[in-house]
Design a protein around this motif. Structure first.
Motif, PDB file in Angstrom:
ATOM      1  N   ALA A 220     -12.583  83.377  42.038  1.00  0.00           N
ATOM      2  CA  ALA A 220     -13.628  84.378  41.816  1.00  0.00           C
ATOM      3  C   ALA A 220     -13.006  85.708  41.377  1.00  0.00           C
ATOM      4  CB  ALA A 220     -14.446  84.572  43.089  1.00  0.00           C
ATOM      5  N   LEU A 221     -11.889  86.072  42.012  1.00  0.00           N
ATOM      6  CA  LEU A 221     -11.237  87.340  41.639  1.00  0.00           C
ATOM      7  C   LEU A 221     -10.674  87.279  40.222  1.00  0.00           C
ATOM      8  CD1 LEU A 221      -9.558  88.263  45.036  1.00  0.00           C
ATOM      9  CD2 LEU A 221     -11.189  89.687  43.781  1.00  0.00           C
ATOM     10  N   ALA A 222     -10.118  86.125  39.851  1.00  0.00           N
ATOM     11  CA  ALA A 222      -9.564  85.975  38.495  1.00  0.00           C
ATOM     12  C   ALA A 222     -10.667  86.222  37.463  1.00  0.00           C
ATOM     13  CB  ALA A 222      -8.974  84.578  38.321  1.00  0.00           C
ATOM     14  N   GLN A 223     -11.863  85.689  37.764  1.00  0.00           N
ATOM     15  CA  GLN A 223     -12.975  85.861  36.828  1.00  0.00           C
ATOM     16  C   GLN A 223     -13.422  87.322  36.770  1.00  0.00           C
ATOM     17  OE1 GLN A 223     -14.151  83.036  34.958  1.00  0.00           O
ATOM     18  NE2 GLN A 223     -14.732  84.828  33.747  1.00  0.00           N
ATOM     19  N   MET A 224     -13.438  87.986  37.930  1.00  0.00           N
ATOM     20  CA  MET A 224     -13.825  89.402  37.947  1.00  0.00           C
ATOM     21  C   MET A 224     -12.855  90.248  37.120  1.00  0.00           C
ATOM     22  SD  MET A 224     -14.628  89.921  41.985  1.00  0.00           S
ATOM     23  CE  MET A 224     -15.814  88.918  42.855  1.00  0.00           C
ATOM     24  N   VAL A 225     -11.552  89.923  37.229  1.00  0.00           N
ATOM     25  CA  VAL A 225     -10.551  90.668  36.453  1.00  0.00           C
ATOM     26  C   VAL A 225     -10.729  90.359  34.968  1.00  0.00           C
ATOM     27  CG1 VAL A 225      -8.071  90.943  36.019  1.00  0.00           C
ATOM     28  CG2 VAL A 225      -8.923  90.883  38.380  1.00  0.00           C
ATOM     29  N   ALA A 226     -10.949  89.076  34.659  1.00  0.00           N
ATOM     30  CA  ALA A 226     -11.128  88.683  33.260  1.00  0.00           C
ATOM     31  C   ALA A 226     -12.372  89.332  32.658  1.00  0.00           C
ATOM     32  CB  ALA A 226     -11.221  87.158  33.157  1.00  0.00           C
TER      33      ALA A 226
ATOM     34  N   THR B 223     -32.519  92.479  44.630  1.00  0.00           N
ATOM     35  CA  THR B 223     -31.965  93.831  44.611  1.00  0.00           C
ATOM     36  C   THR B 223     -32.869  94.792  45.391  1.00  0.00           C
ATOM     37  OG1 THR B 223     -31.193  93.294  42.425  1.00  0.00           O
ATOM     38  CG2 THR B 223     -30.972  95.578  43.079  1.00  0.00           C
ATOM     39  N   ALA B 224     -32.253  95.628  46.205  1.00  0.00           N
ATOM     40  CA  ALA B 224     -32.983  96.694  46.903  1.00  0.00           C
ATOM     41  C   ALA B 224     -32.158  97.957  46.759  1.00  0.00           C
ATOM     42  CB  ALA B 224     -33.166  96.341  48.370  1.00  0.00           C
ATOM     43  N   GLY B 225     -32.566  98.841  45.896  1.00  0.00           N
ATOM     44  CA  GLY B 225     -31.745 100.002  45.559  1.00  0.00           C
ATOM     45  C   GLY B 225     -30.501  99.483  44.867  1.00  0.00           C
ATOM     46  N   LYS B 226     -29.337 100.007  45.231  1.00  0.00           N
ATOM     47  CA  LYS B 226     -28.102  99.467  44.650  1.00  0.00           C
ATOM     48  C   LYS B 226     -27.521  98.365  45.535  1.00  0.00           C
ATOM     49  CE  LYS B 226     -26.686 103.444  41.919  1.00  0.00           C
ATOM     50  NZ  LYS B 226     -25.808 104.624  41.937  1.00  0.00           N
ATOM     51  N   LYS B 227     -28.106  98.211  46.718  1.00  0.00           N
ATOM     52  CA  LYS B 227     -27.723  97.075  47.563  1.00  0.00           C
ATOM     53  C   LYS B 227     -28.334  95.837  46.949  1.00  0.00           C
ATOM     54  CE  LYS B 227     -28.529  99.155  51.984  1.00  0.00           C
ATOM     55  NZ  LYS B 227     -29.216  98.935  53.246  1.00  0.00           N
ATOM     56  N   LYS B 228     -27.710  94.690  47.205  1.00  0.00           N
ATOM     57  CA  LYS B 228     -28.359  93.469  46.749  1.00  0.00           C
ATOM     58  C   LYS B 228     -27.991  92.330  47.684  1.00  0.00           C
ATOM     59  CE  LYS B 228     -24.706  93.040  43.324  1.00  0.00           C
ATOM     60  NZ  LYS B 228     -24.328  92.890  41.933  1.00  0.00           N
ATOM     61  N   THR B 229     -28.902  91.412  47.819  1.00  0.00           N
ATOM     62  CA  THR B 229     -28.629  90.245  48.643  1.00  0.00           C
ATOM     63  C   THR B 229     -28.371  89.077  47.711  1.00  0.00           C
ATOM     64  OG1 THR B 229     -29.990  91.091  50.415  1.00  0.00           O
ATOM     65  CG2 THR B 229     -29.529  88.742  50.446  1.00  0.00           C
ATOM     66  N   VAL B 230     -27.219  88.456  47.910  1.00  0.00           N
ATOM     67  CA  VAL B 230     -26.840  87.340  47.047  1.00  0.00           C
ATOM     68  C   VAL B 230     -26.593  86.120  47.913  1.00  0.00           C
ATOM     69  CG1 VAL B 230     -25.827  88.779  45.241  1.00  0.00           C
ATOM     70  CG2 VAL B 230     -24.395  88.030  47.140  1.00  0.00           C
ATOM     71  N   ARG B 231     -26.679  84.981  47.294  1.00  0.00           N
ATOM     72  CA  ARG B 231     -26.422  83.745  48.039  1.00  0.00           C
ATOM     73  C   ARG B 231     -25.044  83.248  47.628  1.00  0.00           C
ATOM     74  NH1 ARG B 231     -31.534  80.206  49.216  1.00  0.00           N
ATOM     75  NH2 ARG B 231     -31.839  82.068  50.463  1.00  0.00           N
ATOM     76  N   ILE B 232     -24.080  83.427  48.513  1.00  0.00           N
ATOM     77  CA  ILE B 232     -22.683  83.096  48.177  1.00  0.00           C
ATOM     78  C   ILE B 232     -22.013  82.416  49.369  1.00  0.00           C
ATOM     79  CG2 ILE B 232     -22.297  84.898  46.442  1.00  0.00           C
ATOM     80  CD1 ILE B 232     -21.169  86.705  48.612  1.00  0.00           C
ATOM     81  N   ASN B 233     -20.883  81.785  49.092  1.00  0.00           N
ATOM     82  CA  ASN B 233     -20.128  81.174  50.195  1.00  0.00           C
ATOM     83  C   ASN B 233     -19.072  82.155  50.707  1.00  0.00           C
ATOM     84  OD1 ASN B 233     -17.844  81.014  48.514  1.00  0.00           O
ATOM     85  ND2 ASN B 233     -18.361  78.943  47.831  1.00  0.00           N
ATOM     86  N   GLY B 234     -18.358  81.766  51.755  1.00  0.00           N
ATOM     87  CA  GLY B 234     -17.375  82.644  52.387  1.00  0.00           C
ATOM     88  C   GLY B 234     -16.261  83.060  51.446  1.00  0.00           C
ATOM     89  N   CYS B 235     -15.799  82.136  50.611  1.00  0.00           N
ATOM     90  CA  CYS B 235     -14.719  82.457  49.673  1.00  0.00           C
ATOM     91  C   CYS B 235     -15.160  83.560  48.711  1.00  0.00           C
ATOM     92  CB  CYS B 235     -14.319  81.220  48.873  1.00  0.00           C
ATOM     93  SG  CYS B 235     -13.124  80.173  49.714  1.00  0.00           S
ATOM     94  N   VAL B 236     -16.367  83.430  48.187  1.00  0.00           N
ATOM     95  CA  VAL B 236     -16.846  84.424  47.228  1.00  0.00           C
ATOM     96  C   VAL B 236     -17.122  85.750  47.948  1.00  0.00           C
ATOM     97  CG1 VAL B 236     -18.659  84.968  45.564  1.00  0.00           C
ATOM     98  CG2 VAL B 236     -17.697  82.668  45.648  1.00  0.00           C
ATOM     99  N   ALA B 237     -17.584  85.666  49.199  1.00  0.00           N
ATOM    100  CA  ALA B 237     -17.800  86.892  49.972  1.00  0.00           C
ATOM    101  C   ALA B 237     -16.490  87.666  50.124  1.00  0.00           C
ATOM    102  CB  ALA B 237     -18.385  86.557  51.339  1.00  0.00           C
ATOM    103  N   SER B 238     -15.409  86.942  50.368  1.00  0.00           N
ATOM    104  CA  SER B 238     -14.095  87.597  50.496  1.00  0.00           C
ATOM    105  C   SER B 238     -13.692  88.244  49.178  1.00  0.00           C
ATOM    106  CB  SER B 238     -13.032  86.577  50.911  1.00  0.00           C
ATOM    107  OG  SER B 238     -13.341  86.040  52.167  1.00  0.00           O
ATOM    108  N   ALA B 239     -13.912  87.524  48.081  1.00  0.00           N
ATOM    109  CA  ALA B 239     -13.570  88.075  46.764  1.00  0.00           C
ATOM    110  C   ALA B 239     -14.402  89.322  46.487  1.00  0.00           C
ATOM    111  CB  ALA B 239     -13.804  87.024  45.683  1.00  0.00           C
ATOM    112  N   GLN B 240     -15.676  89.261  46.842  1.00  0.00           N
ATOM    113  CA  GLN B 240     -16.543  90.430  46.634  1.00  0.00           C
ATOM    114  C   GLN B 240     -16.038  91.622  47.443  1.00  0.00           C
ATOM    115  OE1 GLN B 240     -18.919  91.231  44.663  1.00  0.00           O
ATOM    116  NE2 GLN B 240     -19.540  89.303  43.726  1.00  0.00           N
TER     117      GLN B 240
END
Lengths: 402, 354
Positions: free
Chosen positions: A46-52, A5-22
């Motif tokens: 990933a989106l289903a989980q975010m909604v849940a 985390t850097a401020g409210k930005k954050k660097t995460v390790r994700i794949n392309g599918c999760v990047a799209s969901a994000q």
């Protein structure tokens, strides 16, 4: 998920599918239309989980088909909701009927595509044929080559498509597996940055009982030309907006992309690969190796396919002696008997006084990785053509020739 | 931001629900969301239905129009007859586009992006859309229980394309895809898909009803019940087509009654609370099917045996509704007691002009 985390930005390790969901989550989408097909499915998971989890307030609809996904998206966007949908492979084509009505209605629906080879036979690997087959339906379209670029392209596509000067749907494409399932670092922004960059969607004429409008009535043939002209102008008129939005994106997020082309090691290049999508990552690596051996090779990666950057492609490719188009798509019986990228690259070059030699490489078909050995082979083919001063043939099937 | 609660409409029932209330009813709303001036045929059953349905729904309504007669003949560019928002969608998108509209309003109201009472969302799908190409999309919308009403305006054929058989076309019905000939004297050989019953059986949490333009108050009250029901609702409404059925245009409402009186179009409701069918609707009289068939050119080629087959079918429908079948109708199911349709030649001539 590793998080720094850097401020409210954050660097995460994700794949392309999760990047799209994000990206969909950061865009605060209102309606999501899902239907499973590999490899894009992981985005919807990933989106289903975010909604849940309550992280995202959206209507999450499990549709009964891709045709229904796109129809749901069309209906929801018509009311003024921000909509997200997606698909892969044959799923993209099952929904084909809807692409023209959605762009004709000027609904800025967003669709994520993780490319997959069409049947036959069942193959999960990435080929761009399914998305390219929809290329003339009036959708903005471009390819990302990694998770970060996918995330960024989704946000930019919403901003461009929803601009009142554009109002066009967007296909934000990424290679299946090479992007969709490969995990890389991806910087997720501060929500405040997204708020500044992407204002809420406001369609000028939504289906709203307080201001009744009719969408999509029947026309007489003589009413057709002006409507078609308007859609063509919207596509053309999107070009300056695309440039403007890329500038804004760079200013707010600090990542600058050329909206049209990425040029890699082209300064003194004589032969270049012309391609789009994930193979660009391997190409950069291969080019560095071949440069160490003295080959003057570079890469031009197409980032936006619709609207097609004709002027930019002509200006770029005409600087070189030979252009090898890496297709990753099927253009059966097409002008080169190879893929469909060749035809438009050649057409873009037609009016240039000094044209390079251009031919296609049929590589990465069926979603095969294009390995270093093949990049060397293709480079040699281009250098041979340069020496010979003419092409051997319009399309080479890589791995099937000496 | 806390979610905002979605407020929904509650429409009162119209009085005089008895089936005899055929003409003027002082309680009818004055609003006309579907105005005159469109290009539908004289006597068009679907457009009569459209007016009744939209009148019952009122002005806080959004209409969805999949491809079909009510799109092609109604919605001329720059001159549509809809006084409420309306959108065309693809013929196979009836349920899915409507689901998108409903989902958009759920989300936009909940998230404070649109302020107001949840609109009535009505899809007007033809029988081709609802029973054939859009069947899965309608089923999907009902299954997921979006707050909307999907209507199948059933004119028993693809009409605007020039009268082709749909899976709702009755046995014996002549269309350009099911013409009679020496090898196929009865024309359409298959019985219609029991669409409304499928929808009730497969989506028992939904309000499902059948209705006919012959009974306007019943139709409008069912529309209101369907809209008041929180969740998805489906109605299949008999709407005769003078062009395809080949009859005298002033007789649309008569046909809407005769089809029920002859037992060919059972009128019922599915109650999602009790999970049972309500068969209490009774027409003023019961008639042999021949009285309904003889008014229409599309049945003009039928022989006595075919009419008997249709009478058997009608008798089965009466039985399903727990109605005692009069002796005359049992006799009418025997070809020995029937004669061929006399108007076959005239009907063929009309059919060729379609």
């Amino acid at each position: 998920m590793a998080t720094a985390t850097a401020g409210k930005k954050k660097t995460v390790r994700i794949n392309g599918c999760v990047a799209s969901a994000q990206a969909a989550k950061y865009a605060d989408v209102d309606v999501i239309a899902a239907y499973p097909i590999r490899p894009y499915t992981a985005t919807m998971m990933a989106l289903a989980q975010m909604v849940a989890n309550g992280e995202l307030d959206a209507e999450y609809i499990v549709a009964d088909s891709e045709h229904s996904q796109l129809s749901i998206a069309h209906g929801a966007a018509s009311c003024g909701a921000r909509v997200f949908t997606g698909s892969s492979g044959v799923g993209v084509q099952f929904a084909f009927e809807l692409y023209s009505p959605i762009s004709g209605a000027r609904m800025p629906v967003q669709m994520m595509i993780a490319d997959r080879t069409l049947d036959p036979p069942g193959d999960f690997g990435s080929e761009h044929t399914e998305a390219l087959s929809t290329r003339d339906m009036g959708w903005l379209m471009g390819w990302s080559c990694d998770a970060q670029e996918a995330f960024d392209n989704h946000l930019m596509a919403y901003r461009i498509g929803e601009d009142p000067r554009v109002l066009l749907p967007q296909m934000v494409c990424q290679d299946g597996f090479f992007v969709s399932h490969i995990t890389t670092d991806c910087e997720l922004p501060d929500p405040g940055q997204v708020k500044e960059f992407l204002p809420p969607y406001k369609h000028p004429y939504p289906l709203d009982p307080r201001h009744p409008v009719s969408h999509g009535p029947q026309i007489m043939p003589e009413q057709g030309p002006p409507l078609q002209l308007e859609r063509a102008r919207a596509m053309e008129g999107a070009m300056p907006v695309i440039e403007e939005i890329h500038d804004q994106f760079a200013r707010i997020f600090g990542r600058r992309y050329d909206p049209w082309l990425e040029e890699y090691m082209t300064d003194d290049a004589e032969v270049v690969f012309f391609l789009q999508g994930a193979h660009g990552v391997t190409a950069r690596h291969a080019i560095r190796h071949m440069r160490a051996r003295g080959a003057k090779v570079g890469m031009v990666r197409l980032r936006t396919y619709r609207p097609y950057p004709t002027e930019q492609v002509a200006a770029s490719l005409s600087k070189f002696k030979v252009v090898g188009v890496i297709e990753t798509n099927m253009g059966l019986g097409s002008v080169s008997s190879g893929g469909s990228l060749y035809a438009e690259a050649v057409a873009a070059l037609y009016e240039v006084p000094k044209r390079p030699l251009v031919f296609s490489f049929m590589a990465g078909m069926g979603g095969e990785a294009i390995v270093m050995k093949e990049f060397y082979w293709m480079t040699n083919k281009m250098i041979e053509a340069q020496k010979r001063g003419k092409i051997e043939k319009r399309a080479h099937w890589v791995g099937f020739e000496e | 931001m806390p979610a905002i609660e979605v407020q929904r409409q509650m429409l009162p029932m119209l009085g005089s629900p008895n089936q005899g209330a055929r003409f003027y009813n002082p309680e009818l709303p004055a609003t006309e969301p579907f105005v005159p001036g469109h290009r539908t045929c004289a006597g068009c059953g679907p457009s009569i239905q459209y007016r009744m349905t939209s009148k019952a729904a009122g002005d806080n309504t959004i209409l969805v129009g999949p491809t079909g007669c009510m799109y092609v003949a109604n919605s001329s560019y720059l001159c549509t007859p809809y006084n409420v928002p309306w959108a065309h969608t693809q013929i196979g998108s009836s349920g899915s586009f409507t689901a998108g509209v409903a989902a958009a309003y759920e989300a936009m109201i909940r998230k404070g992006k649109w302020k107001g009472t949840f609109p009535n969302i009505i899809c007007e799908a033809g029988d081709g859309s609802a029973s054939d190409i859009g069947l899965a999309s309608v089923s999907g919308a009902l299954y997921r229980n979006h707050d909307c009403l999907i209507i199948c305006y059933d004119n028993e054929q693809y009409a605007n394309t020039g009268i082709q058989a749909s899976s709702r076309t009755p046995y014996g019905g002549m269309t350009t895809f099911s013409p009679p000939g020496p090898k196929v004297p009865e024309a359409k050989t298959l019985f219609p898909k029991d669409l409304a019953r499928m929808m009730a059986a497969g989506h028992p949490h939904c309000y499902v009803a059948t209705a006919s333009v012959g009974y306007p108050i019943d139709l409008m009250n069912k529309v209101r019940k369907a809209l008041n029901h929180k969740g998805a609702a489906f109605m299949m409404i008999y709407t005769p087509c003078q062009k395809g059925f080949v009859y005298e245009t002033p007789r649309s409402i008569d046909l809407g009654r005769l089809v029920v009186e002859s037992g060919l179009y059972p009128i019922w409701e599915w109650d999602p609370e009790k999970r049972e069918f309500d068969y209490s609707f009774r027409p003023a009289s019961m008639r042999p099917v021949s009285e309904y068939l003889k008014l229409q050119g599309r049945f003009g080629h039928l022989h006595a045996e075919h009419i008997a087959t249709l009478q058997k079918f009608a008798n089965q429908q009466w039985k399903m509704m727990n109605v005692a079948i009069p002796e005359a109708l049992i006799k009418a199911a025997d070809a020995k007691n029937l004669v061929d349709m006399a108007s076959a030649e005239a009907a063929a001539a009309v059919a060729q002009t379609v």
